[in-house]
Design an enzyme around this catalytic site. Structure first.
Site, PDB file in Angstrom:
ATOM      1  CE  LYS A 263      -2.118  -1.131   3.858  1.00  0.00           C
ATOM      2  NZ  LYS A 263      -1.384  -2.366   4.150  1.00  0.00           N
TER       3      LYS A 263
ATOM      4  NE  ARG B   2      -4.808  -1.444   9.794  1.00  0.00           N
ATOM      5  CZ  ARG B   2      -3.695  -1.001   9.226  1.00  0.00           C
ATOM      6  NH1 ARG B   2      -3.610   0.206   8.777  1.00  0.00           N
ATOM      7  NH2 ARG B   2      -2.662  -1.800   9.111  1.00  0.00           N
TER       8      ARG B   2
ATOM      9  NE  ARG C 196       7.748  -2.652   6.184  1.00  0.00           N
ATOM     10  CZ  ARG C 196       6.441  -2.484   6.358  1.00  0.00           C
ATOM     11  NH1 ARG C 196       5.721  -1.908   5.423  1.00  0.00           N
ATOM     12  NH2 ARG C 196       5.864  -2.911   7.458  1.00  0.00           N
TER      13      ARG C 196
ATOM     14  NE  ARG D 275       6.033  -0.588  10.081  1.00  0.00           N
ATOM     15  CZ  ARG D 275       4.902  -0.541   9.385  1.00  0.00           C
ATOM     16  NH1 ARG D 275       4.843   0.165   8.262  1.00  0.00           N
ATOM     17  NH2 ARG D 275       3.830  -1.185   9.763  1.00  0.00           N
TER      18      ARG D 275
ATOM     19  NE  ARG E 139       1.926  -5.240  10.899  1.00  0.00           N
ATOM     20  CZ  ARG E 139       3.044  -5.047  10.192  1.00  0.00           C
ATOM     21  NH1 ARG E 139       4.194  -5.577  10.602  1.00  0.00           N
ATOM     22  NH2 ARG E 139       3.010  -4.321   9.109  1.00  0.00           N
TER      23      ARG E 139
HETATM   24  P1  AP5 Z   1       4.864  -1.565   1.844  1.00  0.00           P
HETATM   25  O1  AP5 Z   1       4.569  -0.724   0.655  1.00  0.00           O
HETATM   26  O2  AP5 Z   1       5.565  -0.959   3.003  1.00  0.00           O
HETATM   27  O3  AP5 Z   1       3.541  -2.334   2.309  1.00  0.00           O
HETATM   28  P2  AP5 Z   1       2.280  -1.804   3.131  1.00  0.00           P
HETATM   29  O4  AP5 Z   1       1.071  -2.492   2.577  1.00  0.00           O
HETATM   30  O5  AP5 Z   1       2.258  -0.314   3.165  1.00  0.00           O
HETATM   31  O6  AP5 Z   1       2.632  -2.432   4.530  1.00  0.00           O
HETATM   32  P3  AP5 Z   1       2.472  -1.891   6.019  1.00  0.00           P
HETATM   33  O7  AP5 Z   1       3.189  -2.905   6.881  1.00  0.00           O
HETATM   34  O8  AP5 Z   1       2.921  -0.464   6.126  1.00  0.00           O
HETATM   35  O9  AP5 Z   1       0.963  -2.005   6.239  1.00  0.00           O
HETATM   36  P4  AP5 Z   1       0.257  -2.075   7.568  1.00  0.00           P
HETATM   37  O10 AP5 Z   1      -1.136  -1.915   7.100  1.00  0.00           O
HETATM   38  O11 AP5 Z   1       0.545  -3.230   8.425  1.00  0.00           O
HETATM   39  O12 AP5 Z   1       0.930  -0.885   8.394  1.00  0.00           O
HETATM   40  P5  AP5 Z   1       0.439   0.547   8.828  1.00  0.00           P
HETATM   41  O13 AP5 Z   1       1.623   1.405   8.857  1.00  0.00           O
HETATM   42  O14 AP5 Z   1      -0.757   0.981   8.074  1.00  0.00           O
HETATM   43  O15 AP5 Z   1       5.708  -2.831   1.297  1.00  0.00           O
HETATM   44  C1  AP5 Z   1       6.172  -3.838   2.197  1.00  0.00           C
HETATM   45  C2  AP5 Z   1       7.524  -4.386   1.676  1.00  0.00           C
HETATM   46  O16 AP5 Z   1       7.308  -5.041   0.429  1.00  0.00           O
HETATM   47  C3  AP5 Z   1       8.596  -3.314   1.403  1.00  0.00           C
HETATM   48  O17 AP5 Z   1       9.852  -3.825   1.696  1.00  0.00           O
HETATM   49  C4  AP5 Z   1       8.446  -3.039  -0.103  1.00  0.00           C
HETATM   50  O18 AP5 Z   1       9.670  -2.595  -0.677  1.00  0.00           O
HETATM   51  C5  AP5 Z   1       8.053  -4.419  -0.624  1.00  0.00           C
HETATM   52  N1  AP5 Z   1       7.163  -4.369  -1.778  1.00  0.00           N
HETATM   53  C6  AP5 Z   1       6.076  -3.554  -1.949  1.00  0.00           C
HETATM   54  N2  AP5 Z   1       5.469  -3.855  -3.122  1.00  0.00           N
HETATM   55  C7  AP5 Z   1       6.169  -4.887  -3.671  1.00  0.00           C
HETATM   56  C8  AP5 Z   1       6.018  -5.637  -4.878  1.00  0.00           C
HETATM   57  N3  AP5 Z   1       5.018  -5.376  -5.747  1.00  0.00           N
HETATM   58  N4  AP5 Z   1       6.900  -6.634  -5.125  1.00  0.00           N
HETATM   59  C9  AP5 Z   1       7.923  -6.895  -4.253  1.00  0.00           C
HETATM   60  N5  AP5 Z   1       8.127  -6.216  -3.094  1.00  0.00           N
HETATM   61  C10 AP5 Z   1       7.253  -5.218  -2.815  1.00  0.00           C
HETATM   62  O19 AP5 Z   1      -0.082   0.259  10.328  1.00  0.00           O
HETATM   63  C11 AP5 Z   1       0.820  -0.071  11.366  1.00  0.00           C
HETATM   64  C12 AP5 Z   1       0.050  -0.178  12.678  1.00  0.00           C
HETATM   65  O20 AP5 Z   1      -0.550   1.105  13.003  1.00  0.00           O
HETATM   66  C13 AP5 Z   1      -1.130  -1.163  12.677  1.00  0.00           C
HETATM   67  O21 AP5 Z   1      -0.723  -2.479  12.969  1.00  0.00           O
HETATM   68  C14 AP5 Z   1      -2.019  -0.550  13.791  1.00  0.00           C
HETATM   69  O22 AP5 Z   1      -1.520  -0.868  15.072  1.00  0.00           O
HETATM   70  C15 AP5 Z   1      -1.842   0.935  13.577  1.00  0.00           C
HETATM   71  N6  AP5 Z   1      -2.837   1.486  12.656  1.00  0.00           N
HETATM   72  C16 AP5 Z   1      -2.603   2.058  11.436  1.00  0.00           C
HETATM   73  N7  AP5 Z   1      -3.749   2.434  10.851  1.00  0.00           N
HETATM   74  C17 AP5 Z   1      -4.741   2.100  11.723  1.00  0.00           C
HETATM   75  C18 AP5 Z   1      -6.166   2.204  11.666  1.00  0.00           C
HETATM   76  N8  AP5 Z   1      -6.785   2.731  10.600  1.00  0.00           N
HETATM   77  N9  AP5 Z   1      -6.859   1.740  12.718  1.00  0.00           N
HETATM   78  C19 AP5 Z   1      -6.261   1.218  13.809  1.00  0.00           C
HETATM   79  N10 AP5 Z   1      -4.919   1.064  13.906  1.00  0.00           N
HETATM   80  C20 AP5 Z   1      -4.165   1.501  12.869  1.00  0.00           C
END
Ligand code: AP5
Length: 208
Positions: A13, A88, A127, A154, A165
């Protein structure tokens, strides 16, 4: 253009959001990034959010909904926005619809990036992110290829937290795919292709 990006942790994402922001010049609203910045700055929000994030649990709806409402009132979102990691839960999705209604705006597309769990575990374990510019890379990047700063891992990218997660995602967030399908806003892309190919798929869908 107003976009919701859906997908499991590690689906890509953040990677796709950066590309979309560059091309469409719209605001990137990542709840994960906002929360991580608060944790780093040790604000009251950060202190509350940290234990949930470290355990791979969701931060309470009331906290996150408040954050997004405030962010949507900022001027830069008027030209369009990408919500990355929000909504979410069903409660968040309903609150978002009602807030946008109030602001006289709406969602144009909900993009679901689809990736299998095995690929996700592999991606998240390797990552690495840039401390200075936020570039998203992997363990092969010893330093940031964009600005040269140090890369870090992270706190929630550990095997146990990744597993939790994914469970939380399946239980609370995956059902939103049907919610947006029902609203006729859903587009689905194969997130296992190369990042540039995923982006081409997204661009084609948005052009329709
Ligand atoms: P990346 O692009 O970083 O993936 P992502 O989907 O953004 O992953 P996240 O881990 O950031 O998502 P998340 O939803 O768990 O975390 P968030 O920060 O929202 O890519 C991942 C890896 O793959 C990288 O190394 C990249 O280079 C590689 N990659 C990407 N695309 C690729 C491809 N096509 N091919 C190969 N490699 C690829 O949330 C974190 C925490 O915050 C949550 O657990 C929760 O505690 C809290 N939180 C956040 N939002 C909320 C909410 N709305 N409600 C409640 N709690 C929340």
């Amino acid at each position: 253009m107003n976009i919701v990006l859906l997908g499991a942790p590690g689906a890509g994402k953040g990677t796709q959001a950066e590309k979309l922001v560059d091309v469409h010049d719209i605001a990137h609203i990542s709840t994960g990034n906002i929360l991580r910045a608060a944790v780093k700055a040790e604000t009251p929000l950060g202190l509350e959010a940290k234990s949930y994030m470290d355990a791979g649990e969701l931060v309470p709806d009331s906290v996150v909904i408040g954050l997004v409402k405030e962010r949507l009132e900022e001027e830069d979102t008027e030209k369009g926005f990408i919500l990355d990691g929000f909504p979410r839960t069903a409660t968040q999705a309903v609150a978002l619809a009602s807030e946008l209604d109030k602001l006289g705006r709406g969602i144009d597309f909900a993009i679901a990036v689809k990736v299998s769990h095995d690929v996700i575990v592999e991606r998240l374990s390797s990552r690495r992110l840039c401390r200075a510019c936020g570039y998203i890379g992997n363990a092969l990047d010893k330093n940031c290829p964009i600005c040269g700063d140090v890369m870090y891992q992270r706190d929630d990218d550990t095997p146990e937290t990744i597993r939790n997660r994914l469970e939380v995602y399946e239980k609370s967030t995956a059902p939103l795919i049907d919610y947006y399908r029902g609203a006729d806003l859903l587009v689905e892309v194969d997130g296992e292709k190369d990042p540039d190919e995923v982006f081409i798929q997204i661009q084609k869908m948005l052009a329709h």
